[in-house]
Design a protein around this motif. Sequence first.
Motif, mmCIF file in Angstrom:
data_model
loop_
_atom_site.group_PDB
_atom_site.id
_atom_site.type_symbol
_atom_site.label_atom_id
_atom_site.label_comp_id
_atom_site.label_asym_id
_atom_site.label_seq_id
_atom_site.Cartn_x
_atom_site.Cartn_y
_atom_site.Cartn_z
ATOM 1 N N ASP A 184 11.141 -57.821 -52.762
ATOM 2 C CA ASP A 184 9.952 -57.186 -52.177
ATOM 3 C C ASP A 184 9.582 -56.299 -53.486
ATOM 4 O O ASP A 184 9.965 -55.314 -54.135
ATOM 5 C CB ASP A 184 10.414 -56.145 -51.232
ATOM 6 C CG ASP A 184 10.731 -57.038 -50.135
ATOM 7 O OD1 ASP A 184 10.318 -58.211 -49.969
ATOM 8 O OD2 ASP A 184 11.570 -56.686 -49.284
ATOM 9 N N TYR A 234 1.242 -56.945 -45.929
ATOM 10 C CA TYR A 234 1.206 -55.506 -45.751
ATOM 11 C C TYR A 234 2.222 -55.167 -44.804
ATOM 12 O O TYR A 234 2.533 -55.545 -43.825
ATOM 13 C CB TYR A 234 0.020 -54.728 -45.386
ATOM 14 C CG TYR A 234 -1.283 -54.700 -46.449
ATOM 15 C CD1 TYR A 234 -1.250 -53.618 -47.011
ATOM 16 C CD2 TYR A 234 -1.830 -55.794 -46.310
ATOM 17 C CE1 TYR A 234 -2.433 -53.511 -48.206
ATOM 18 C CE2 TYR A 234 -2.863 -55.918 -47.434
ATOM 19 C CZ TYR A 234 -2.989 -54.801 -48.047
ATOM 20 O OH TYR A 234 -4.130 -54.672 -48.926
ATOM 21 N N GLU A 258 5.786 -51.855 -44.320
ATOM 22 C CA GLU A 258 6.393 -50.482 -44.524
ATOM 23 C C GLU A 258 7.719 -51.039 -45.249
ATOM 24 O O GLU A 258 8.305 -51.967 -45.066
ATOM 25 C CB GLU A 258 6.555 -49.711 -43.509
ATOM 26 C CG GLU A 258 7.625 -50.341 -42.392
ATOM 27 C CD GLU A 258 7.653 -49.217 -41.033
ATOM 28 O OE1 GLU A 258 8.668 -48.633 -40.913
ATOM 29 O OE2 GLU A 258 6.906 -49.229 -40.274
ATOM 30 N N ARG A 259 7.970 -49.943 -46.128
ATOM 31 C CA ARG A 259 9.366 -49.981 -46.746
ATOM 32 C C ARG A 259 10.320 -49.892 -46.019
ATOM 33 O O ARG A 259 10.296 -49.349 -45.033
ATOM 34 C CB ARG A 259 9.386 -48.869 -48.033
ATOM 35 C CG ARG A 259 8.398 -49.123 -48.985
ATOM 36 C CD ARG A 259 8.665 -48.407 -50.220
ATOM 37 N NE ARG A 259 7.269 -48.440 -51.115
ATOM 38 C CZ ARG A 259 7.520 -47.634 -52.440
ATOM 39 N NH1 ARG A 259 8.557 -47.244 -52.755
ATOM 40 N NH2 ARG A 259 6.258 -47.912 -53.048
ATOM 41 N N SER A 318 1.631 -49.613 -54.728
ATOM 42 C CA SER A 318 1.102 -48.466 -54.371
ATOM 43 C C SER A 318 0.109 -47.755 -55.146
ATOM 44 O O SER A 318 0.488 -47.953 -56.358
ATOM 45 C CB SER A 318 2.120 -47.589 -53.695
ATOM 46 O OG SER A 318 3.175 -47.255 -54.919
ATOM 47 N N THR A 324 6.798 -60.526 -51.190
ATOM 48 C CA THR A 324 7.947 -61.039 -51.148
ATOM 49 C C THR A 324 8.497 -62.127 -51.826
ATOM 50 O O THR A 324 7.353 -63.180 -51.707
ATOM 51 C CB THR A 324 8.410 -61.058 -49.524
ATOM 52 O OG1 THR A 324 8.027 -59.778 -49.127
ATOM 53 C CG2 THR A 324 9.819 -61.454 -49.177
ATOM 54 N N LYS A 349 1.892 -48.606 -44.126
ATOM 55 C CA LYS A 349 2.274 -49.921 -44.535
ATOM 56 C C LYS A 349 1.677 -50.139 -45.962
ATOM 57 O O LYS A 349 0.523 -49.671 -46.303
ATOM 58 C CB LYS A 349 1.654 -51.131 -43.773
ATOM 59 C CG LYS A 349 2.247 -50.927 -42.126
ATOM 60 C CD LYS A 349 1.572 -52.373 -41.451
ATOM 61 C CE LYS A 349 2.564 -52.350 -40.150
ATOM 62 N NZ LYS A 349 2.229 -53.441 -39.625
ATOM 63 N N GLU A 350 2.413 -50.736 -46.717
ATOM 64 C CA GLU A 350 1.863 -50.898 -48.095
ATOM 65 C C GLU A 350 1.804 -52.642 -48.484
ATOM 66 O O GLU A 350 2.413 -53.090 -47.886
ATOM 67 C CB GLU A 350 2.943 -50.458 -49.252
ATOM 68 C CG GLU A 350 3.182 -48.998 -48.945
ATOM 69 C CD GLU A 350 4.301 -48.366 -50.021
ATOM 70 O OE1 GLU A 350 4.097 -48.947 -51.228
ATOM 71 O OE2 GLU A 350 4.887 -47.283 -49.654
ATOM 72 N N ARG A 351 1.031 -52.806 -49.544
ATOM 73 C CA ARG A 351 1.014 -54.052 -50.206
ATOM 74 C C ARG A 351 2.264 -54.490 -50.412
ATOM 75 O O ARG A 351 2.857 -53.797 -51.201
ATOM 76 C CB ARG A 351 -0.056 -54.297 -50.978
ATOM 77 C CG ARG A 351 -0.388 -55.755 -51.369
ATOM 78 C CD ARG A 351 -1.757 -55.812 -51.982
ATOM 79 N NE ARG A 351 -2.134 -57.247 -51.807
ATOM 80 C CZ ARG A 351 -3.506 -57.579 -52.176
ATOM 81 N NH1 ARG A 351 -4.081 -56.927 -52.675
ATOM 82 N NH2 ARG A 351 -3.667 -58.902 -52.081
ATOM 83 N N CYS A 352 2.786 -55.759 -49.992
ATOM 84 C CA CYS A 352 4.174 -56.297 -50.647
ATOM 85 C C CYS A 352 4.096 -57.610 -51.053
ATOM 86 O O CYS A 352 3.651 -58.341 -50.065
ATOM 87 C CB CYS A 352 5.140 -55.826 -49.352
ATOM 88 S SG CYS A 352 6.976 -56.505 -49.880
ATOM 89 N N PHE A 410 6.486 -53.736 -54.001
ATOM 90 C CA PHE A 410 5.822 -53.017 -53.208
ATOM 91 C C PHE A 410 4.501 -52.450 -54.190
ATOM 92 O O PHE A 410 4.675 -51.887 -55.287
ATOM 93 C CB PHE A 410 6.259 -51.894 -52.572
ATOM 94 C CG PHE A 410 7.009 -52.262 -51.307
ATOM 95 C CD1 PHE A 410 6.524 -52.333 -50.215
ATOM 96 C CD2 PHE A 410 8.406 -52.491 -51.386
ATOM 97 C CE1 PHE A 410 7.152 -52.795 -48.814
ATOM 98 C CE2 PHE A 410 9.091 -52.971 -50.203
ATOM 99 C CZ PHE A 410 8.347 -53.002 -48.998
#
Length: 156
Positions: free
Chosen positions: A83, A31, A33-34, A87, A50, A45-48, A85
């Motif tokens: 990345d 998690y 932030e973009r 949402s 990578t 914060k978002e699930r990301c 993301f």
Amino acid sequence: DSDDASNEVSSRLLTYFSEVRDLSLKCIDDYRERNTDGMRSGGTKERCITVVEERFSTSAGASTLQNEEDNRNLPQEGHFIIDAFISIKTTHQSDNKEIEVEITLEVFAHTSHGISLVNKIRGPMPGEICRTNRRWRRLLKRQQASSSTSLHPSKS
């Protein structure tokens, strides 16, 4: 619920990245932030997920002489970094039980080889994640055919 939807999409992404042909990828599910504008905004914060090439990940172990030559002028993440993301899109319809999940890709390629790898990864992604491409349509058709034959067994 929205956590289940996010987990399902994350699982599909991780499976997709692990099955990309002719390319070994390393995924980090976290998690954060973009960072689209280059500045920290202090946002949510978002699930990301990578993604980098496995051979460039820090856990890849000892590198070969050929990799050393290839890595010389590249940053630590290699030819590219993706990345993804995840949402949840809010819907204003209270009677609608469907949850919309949005995947936003932030991609940076350091080389032209990185651009071609990113395009190879990104191209079939919507059909695989949404399960709408030919492979998934055939699988669904087979499953429906087998379930209909098991519900209506033929008389001998």
